[in-house]
Design an enzyme around this catalytic site. Structure first.
Site, PDB file in Angstrom:
ATOM      1  N   TRP A 365       0.827  -1.218   0.000  1.00 19.42           N
ATOM      2  CA  TRP A 365       0.000   0.000   0.000  1.00 19.42           C
ATOM      3  C   TRP A 365       0.859   1.265   0.000  1.00 19.42           C
ATOM      4  CZ3 TRP A 365      -1.474   2.999   4.809  1.00 19.42           C
ATOM      5  CH2 TRP A 365      -0.515   2.843   5.823  1.00 19.42           C
ATOM      6  N   ASP A 366       2.142   1.088   0.271  1.00 18.40           N
ATOM      7  CA  ASP A 366       3.085   2.205   0.255  1.00 18.40           C
ATOM      8  C   ASP A 366       2.880   3.055  -1.008  1.00 18.40           C
ATOM      9  OD1 ASP A 366       3.951   0.060   1.886  1.00 18.40           O
ATOM     10  OD2 ASP A 366       6.044   0.690   1.807  1.00 18.40           O
ATOM     11  N   GLU A 495       1.024  -2.080  12.649  1.00 11.42           N
ATOM     12  CA  GLU A 495       1.227  -3.537  12.709  1.00 11.42           C
ATOM     13  C   GLU A 495       1.586  -4.040  14.098  1.00 11.42           C
ATOM     14  OE1 GLU A 495       3.919  -4.607   9.579  1.00 11.42           O
ATOM     15  OE2 GLU A 495       2.422  -4.190   8.031  1.00 11.42           O
ATOM     16  N   LYS A 607       3.361   0.863  16.026  1.00 12.19           N
ATOM     17  CA  LYS A 607       4.558   0.829  15.185  1.00 12.19           C
ATOM     18  C   LYS A 607       4.610   2.077  14.290  1.00 12.19           C
ATOM     19  CE  LYS A 607       6.567  -2.182  11.608  1.00 12.19           C
ATOM     20  NZ  LYS A 607       6.239  -3.276  10.682  1.00 12.19           N
ATOM     21  N   GLN A 608       3.419   2.538  13.900  1.00 13.29           N
ATOM     22  CA  GLN A 608       3.375   3.617  12.908  1.00 13.29           C
ATOM     23  C   GLN A 608       2.043   4.345  12.984  1.00 13.29           C
ATOM     24  OE1 GLN A 608       3.262  -0.057  10.383  1.00 13.29           O
ATOM     25  NE2 GLN A 608       2.899   1.502   8.818  1.00 13.29           N
TER      26      GLN A 608
HETATM   27  C1  BGC Z   1       5.116  -1.366   7.486  1.00 12.17           C
HETATM   28  C2  BGC Z   1       4.062  -1.488   6.416  1.00 12.17           C
HETATM   29  C3  BGC Z   1       4.711  -1.296   5.067  1.00 12.17           C
HETATM   30  C4  BGC Z   1       5.861  -2.264   4.875  1.00 12.17           C
HETATM   31  C5  BGC Z   1       6.604  -2.038   3.578  1.00 12.17           C
HETATM   32  C6  BGC Z   1       6.241  -2.354   7.208  1.00 12.17           C
HETATM   33  O1  BGC Z   1       7.248  -2.171   8.140  1.00 12.17           O
HETATM   34  O2  BGC Z   1       4.584  -1.627   8.748  1.00 12.17           O
HETATM   35  O3  BGC Z   1       3.076  -0.510   6.617  1.00 12.17           O
HETATM   36  O4  BGC Z   1       3.782  -1.464   4.068  1.00 12.17           O
HETATM   37  O5  BGC Z   1       6.776  -2.085   5.924  1.00 12.17           O
HETATM   38  O6  BGC Z   1       7.173  -0.786   3.528  1.00 12.17           O
END
Ligand code: BGC
Length: 784
Positions: A365-366, A495, A607-608
């Site tokens: 989804w990035d 996550e 985490k984000q």
């Molecule tokens: C993130 C995801 C992301 C993936 C790839 C993971 O560490 O939590 O949101 O899509 O990295 O960049």
């Protein structure tokens, strides 16, 4: 010592420099100095080799992968079956060098001078060095390379060698080497898995003097790959040419009688072609292709490259005055985004671009949430290609939905290359259903910014509608919540919290998705009734479905806690204890490498950005005060263990008046890879964070939001910069912004008149060339 100094990167606004060879940073620099053109990606590893350990120092082709079964200790129904892994293709940059029998290698001998230099203005890499061999022979080298921005299949290497203090024999062995380097084995889920050599079938290769060809077939995925090289050596008297050949390697060997101070120049033209279930190019045509490319010397190719890059920078650059460190970081990030982006509508942009095989080269989804905005507002045609890719994988997404008992519509894969879901860990993979809404959000964003109704009719509508049907199947009207529409058992962007009910971000984005799907259906009905009917028939859409989407959107449940005045991340989030940050040692971050997921999941720790990201993407649904309250609540809980996080916090901090915070986050974002903040850049760059850099400047500091198809700006200049400038494309127009400490100027560079908002003030740029300037009063820092 600061990381920047360790990396030995001086902050030049256009260049990345390595002064003096740093062996311990070899792998990191192999990422930073990588080159790409959206199809070919070449790490900045040395022609002559250096790394003794097995580590992928390879070359990649966007979209080209091997497929392998995912082996679970304990499998269950519907788990993703196969992994698609970006393939390391034969290494054609390899040129081994002997000087009177001594092999040139920076691990030995004495290095008298060394400089490596990536020029982002021209997308060329150059290394100059002087080396004394263990037996005391001194020799000067210049190595240049480019991955062509004008020829998708081409890369060119130029090698210049001058004996400084001897006459003798120089032997050059130039290879196409298929002895694939193995990836490291590790518990780190962000790394690539090793390659199965049995999966490669070598075809008849050729080594015919200066021409080499090494064809291969990837059995598991059906890719045919053709790699070929043609050499040109200047002044070929006193040169003997022969060939070496084995099943998976071919080489041209030049023995040259070299003379003191006489320059030897070898140019190597390399072509890569690949096609799935088809022959990518005929043998003869491949050779002709290279002969045509070899009609130009390296300098000619470099000139064309420069022209192409000038175009890119004219449209896409962000200029920052008064801060070289940030300027370098911003340019580096935009440069790598361009290098990584698939430009053919069939390929996309991987989490690590084409600079390393971390995350197995998967697309996430990035793309839609972090990367697309940059291309959309600077080169909308390239953004369109990214969305066309999603349309191209719709059949796989439909098949995946059926596997999850979703009877209608599509579920896009959380991570993939060719369309199949590759996530082996479903709680932080398949459960991130929000990807459907993220893609729909991007289609809407694309349509608003470009007004491209053909795309929406031909592809966009189907992506949006098929994706929206998912919500009706996984969501339900919950009688225990006043019949509001609820979505259970999902994972949001964060996550560190998995499989929850009513993730705020997911519900918010699903609401927007459902509304938009109903709107798109109505629009298509009036814009092109035949196309609408065709689509409805093809996907068996019943007339009441769009009404149901609108109804579910209107009834969508969004968690809200009255007493705290914030949006809980999900139904259970506030019931958990806060993570013990105080007693977590610094070296235990990222948490994912030190704690079992269950330990993390039962705490309040992010985490984000999750809620905070929702506030940005659906900005107009929330007041600034609400955003501030949510930011205040989530910021202390967020580790930013993902590089997708700090940029979003920077943007919202800008909006709510935490200017110092916004800058602090941005400083990290802009130099995430240059300063290796997450200590894993050796496995590849972080493309989402690179896109986030552009977002921080445009949406953060310049405060750009799109509301009711009108662009709003509320610019300010953060401390440590004197100002900044950038251009944006919007509905066929080009707009330029020039923001200084005390003023903001808006210029219509080309296109029809446009109305904007500067703060709350409506402004109109009537004709090209028109500039309007406004005073900015610096707003005081809001205290948190
Ligand atoms: C993130 C995801 C992301 C993936 C790839 C993971 O560490 O939590 O949101 O899509 O990295 O960049």
């Amino acid at each position: 010592m600061k990381k920047e100094q360790q990396n030995n990167q001086a902050s030049h606004p256009w260049h990345l420099l390595e002064h003096g060879f740093q062996a311990e940073e070899y792998r990191l620099n192999a990422t930073l100095f990588s080159l790409g053109n959206g199809f070919i990606g070449l790490r900045g590893a040395f022609e002559e080799g250096f790394d003794p350990e097995p580590f992928s120092d390879g070359c990649y082709l966007n979209g080209v992968y091997a497929s392998e079964p995912i082996r679970y200790g304990e499998a269950a129904y519907g788990y993703a079956r196969n992994n698609q892994r970006m393939l390391t293709v034969p290494d054609a940059k390899a040129i081994h060098i002997w000087i009177d029998g001594e092999r040139f290698n920076l691990a030995e001998g004495e290095l008298l001078e060394y400089q490596r230099h990536l020029d982002m203005a021209s997308a060329t890499l150059e290394r100059t060095l002087t080396w004394r061999s263990p037996r005391g022979k001194t020799i000067a080298f210049k190595m240049q390379r480019l991955v062509s921005q004008t020829e998708k299949h081409l890369l060119v290497l130029n090698l210049e060698i001058t004996p400084v203090d001897f006459d003798g024999e120089i032997r050059l062995q130039s290879w196409i080497d298929g002895g694939f380097a193995q990836a490291e084995r590790s518990d780190d889920p962000r790394l690539a898995s090793p390659i199965d050599q049995q999966d490669i079938q070598w075809r008849d290769n050729s080594a015919d003097g200066a021409y080499l060809a090494l064809p291969l077939q990837v059995k598991s995925s059906g890719f045919s790959i053709r790699c070929a090289a043609l050499h040109h050596i200047e002044d070929s008297s006193d040169v003997e040419l022969s060939n070496l050949r084995s099943e998976d390697c071919v080489a041209a060997e030049y023995r040259i009688k070299a003379r003191r101070n006489q320059l030897i120049r070898l140019t190597k033209y390399v072509a890569y072609f690949a096609e799935q279930h088809a022959d990518p190019i005929e043998t003869k045509a491949l050779r002709h292709y290279l002969e045509r490319c070899a009609g130009k010397c390296f300098a000619d190719h470099a000139r064309l490259q420069r022209e192409q890059m000038d175009r890119f920078w004219r449209e896409s650059d962000i200029q920052v005055s008064g801060n070289h460190r940030l300027q370098q970081g911003i340019r580096f990030n935009l440069f790598h985004l361009f290098q990584s982006l698939g430009r053919d509508g069939r390929t996309n942009i991987a989490a690590k671009g084409l600079s390393g095989d971390g995350y197995d080269g998967h697309y996430f989804w990035d793309t839609e949430i972090y990367i697309l905005p940059f291309f959309l507002y600077t080169q909308p045609d390239l953004a369109r290609g990214l969305l066309e890719y999603r349309h191209s994988i719709l059949d796989s997404a439909r098949a995946r939905a059926r596997e999850l008992a979703i009877k209608k519509g599509a579920l896009f894969p959380w991570r993939t290359i060719g369309g199949e879901e590759c996530s082996a860990y479903y709680p932080a993979g398949t459960a991130q259903f929000h990807i459907n809404a993220d893609i729909a959000y991007a289609v809407r964003h694309y349509s608003q910014v470009t007004g491209d109704s053909d795309f929406l009719r031909d592809k966009g509508a189907e992506v949006v509608i098929e994706g929206a049907r998912l919500w009706m199947e996984i969501g339900h009207y919950n009688s225990r919540r006043n019949n509001q529409f609820c979505i259970n058992e999902v994972t949001g962007p964060d996550e560190y919290t998995a499989l929850v009910d009513n993730n705020f971000y997911t519900n918010l984005m699903a609401r927007a998705h459902l509304e938009y799907a109903a709107e798109v259906y109505q629009w298509l009905q009036s814009f092109d009734p035949a196309a609408c009917q065709g689509l409805a028939q093809r996907i068996q859409l019943s007339p009441e479905e769009p009404q149901n989407w609108a109804k579910a959107a209107a009834a969508m449940y969004l968690p809200y806690d009255q007493s705290l005045g914030i949006h809980p991340q999900d139904d259970g989030f506030l019931n958990k204890p806060v993570w013990d940050f105080e007693d977590t040692p610094k070296d235990h971050y990222p948490l994912l490498l030190h704690y079992h997921p269950l330990v993390i999941y039962r705490h309040q720790v992010c985490k984000q950005a999750d809620v905070v990201l929702g506030l940005l993407l659906q900005s107009s649904a929330f007041s600034v005060e609400q955003k501030r309250r949510d930011f205040n609540f989530y910021e202390p809980l967020t580790t930013h263990d993902s590089t997708l996080s700090a940029c979003i916090h920077s943007i919202i901090a800008s909006e709510v008046g935490y200017r110092e915070k916004a800058l602090g986050y941005f400083q990290q974002v802009a130099r995430m890879d240059l300063d290796n903040h997450h200590n894993n850049t050796q496995h590849g760059i972080h493309t989402a964070c690179m896109g986030g850099t552009w977002m921080c400047m445009v949406q953060g500091f310049a405060g750009m939001r799109l509301q009711d198809d009108t662009m709003h700006f509320s610019p300010h200049v953060p401390r440590g910069m004197d100002g900044y400038q950038f251009r944006l494309r919007f509905r066929g127009r080009t707009l330029a912004l020039d923001v200084k400490r005390d003023s903001a100027s808006y210029t219509l560079v080309e296109g029809k008149a446009i109305s904007l908002l500067h703060g709350n003030k409506p402004i109109a740029l009537q004709a090209p060339g028109k500039t309007l300037t406004f005073e900015i009063t610096q707003v005081a820092e809001v205290s948190q």
